[in-house]
Design a protein around this motif. Sequence first.
Motif, short mmCIF file in Angstrom:
data_model
loop_
_atom_site.label_atom_id
_atom_site.label_comp_id
_atom_site.label_asym_id
_atom_site.label_seq_id
_atom_site.Cartn_x
_atom_site.Cartn_y
_atom_site.Cartn_z
N UNK A 60 0.86 -1.19 0.00
CA UNK A 60 0.00 0.00 0.00
C UNK A 60 0.89 1.23 0.00
N UNK A 61 0.63 2.18 -0.89
CA UNK A 61 1.46 3.39 -0.95
C UNK A 61 0.68 4.51 -1.63
N UNK A 85 0.49 -6.80 3.99
CA UNK A 85 1.23 -5.53 3.94
C UNK A 85 1.88 -5.26 5.31
N UNK A 86 1.20 -5.69 6.37
CA UNK A 86 1.76 -5.53 7.72
C UNK A 86 3.09 -6.26 7.86
N UNK A 89 5.71 -4.21 6.04
CA UNK A 89 6.12 -3.05 6.85
C UNK A 89 7.06 -3.48 7.97
N UNK A 93 10.84 -2.11 8.48
CA UNK A 93 11.32 -1.46 9.70
C UNK A 93 12.65 -2.04 10.15
N UNK B 2 4.10 10.94 4.26
CA UNK B 2 2.97 10.70 3.36
C UNK B 2 1.71 10.37 4.16
N UNK B 4 -0.03 7.74 4.62
CA UNK B 4 -0.04 6.53 5.44
C UNK B 4 0.64 6.78 6.78
N UNK B 23 -0.60 1.08 13.71
CA UNK B 23 -0.28 0.55 12.38
C UNK B 23 -1.30 -0.49 11.96
N UNK B 27 -3.77 -0.08 8.80
CA UNK B 27 -3.81 -1.08 7.74
C UNK B 27 -5.23 -1.57 7.50
N UNK B 30 -7.03 1.15 5.68
CA UNK B 30 -6.55 1.34 4.31
C UNK B 30 -6.95 0.18 3.39
N UNK B 31 -7.07 -1.00 3.99
CA UNK B 31 -7.44 -2.16 3.18
C UNK B 31 -8.92 -2.17 2.86
#
Lengths: 195, 195
Positions: A60-61, A85-86, A89, A93, B2, B4, B23, B27, B30-31
């Motif tokens: 996701x971006x 996506x988690x 991320x 990190x 950004x 996010x 987070x 997520x 966002x999903x």
Amino acid sequence: MDDIEQLIAMLARLPGLGPRSARRAALSLLRNPETRMLPLARLMEQAATTVQTCSSCGNLDVVNPCHICTDTHRDRSIICVVETVGDLWALERSSIHQGMYQVLGGTLSALAGLGPEDLNVVPLMHRIEAGEVKEVILALGATVEGATTAHWLQEKLSSTGVIVTRVAHGVPIGGALDVLDDGTLAAALMARKQL
Amino acid sequence: MDDIEQLIAMLARLPGLGPRSARRAALSLLRNPETRMLPLARLMEQAATTVQTCSSCGNLDVVNPCHICTDTHRDRSIICVVETVGDLWALERSSIHQGMYQVLGGTLSALAGLGPEDLNVVPLMHRIEAGEVKEVILALGATVEGATTAHWLQEKLSSTGVIVTRVAHGVPIGGALDVLDDGTLAAALMARKQL
């Protein structure tokens, strides 16, 4: 249901928030409508349009392809396959992986009714066909579903000639042995290394 | 930053949410932009206008005066004084108090720079002057600030003739004695009752 109860109910649906913390969060927002609630509301409305799923890796971006896929300093020959996506991320990190990613969007799961067609693998196959991929790292969860998915992907990739690896299983760094489950202990023991 | 990262940062500022759960919450939003993020955003924008502070008791509600202040079945002769709207909600969930409320909006605190003029007591004094209040229950926290505020309010109300009471301190129901702090144990012991 009035707006307050509805707000609490919607916040409580977020992962990590129970009814109690949802009420606290709602109160904090309601007490600061101008400084907290409206800015967050506007940001979410904006993010709903700006944030997209990367058509290449599934990240996701705010840009598509995502900033990882367009980063020329990254190693395009290694693709790390993750479930969500988690997970991506979390790996970012740690700054350990300098290659690319592929987000499956889940695992094979008979229980959840998820089959191969539900996983985002087409872009991965395209990238492999394009010829620049040398290694695919399977960084899937150490669960039954993760193992099933890893096995299925390994088979699917076997004919492509790329090297398929998976992340190691074992004792977490900083973790004590006596609190670990039998499965982790067995995996750690079996994957022992000579010093 | 950004959208996010900004979304995560804003969510992390909510009480009860750390960076990690923020987070996860981001997520999840966002999903599901259409089913989760936009409805929540719109609800928050709406609530910023509909939800107001009750000019009588200080509660938050979509109507002003709030539904408690306009409820004709409640006992207007007893006012329960609490620090925050969260405390009021907690008491309402227990359905024990059938009277009215007064939300102070905080406690006297030299550290936080909160003096008597920062507490919402004017509506309380008005209601007492109107003559229908017989008892004021101080349901403040068992903290130094709560005790200071209770003492100050007690003095302030002493000339009005209303009965001023405070909630009992002691062993929480369901609680074991060996995990309690000395202050609670001392309070429970001193307030012992003959059986």
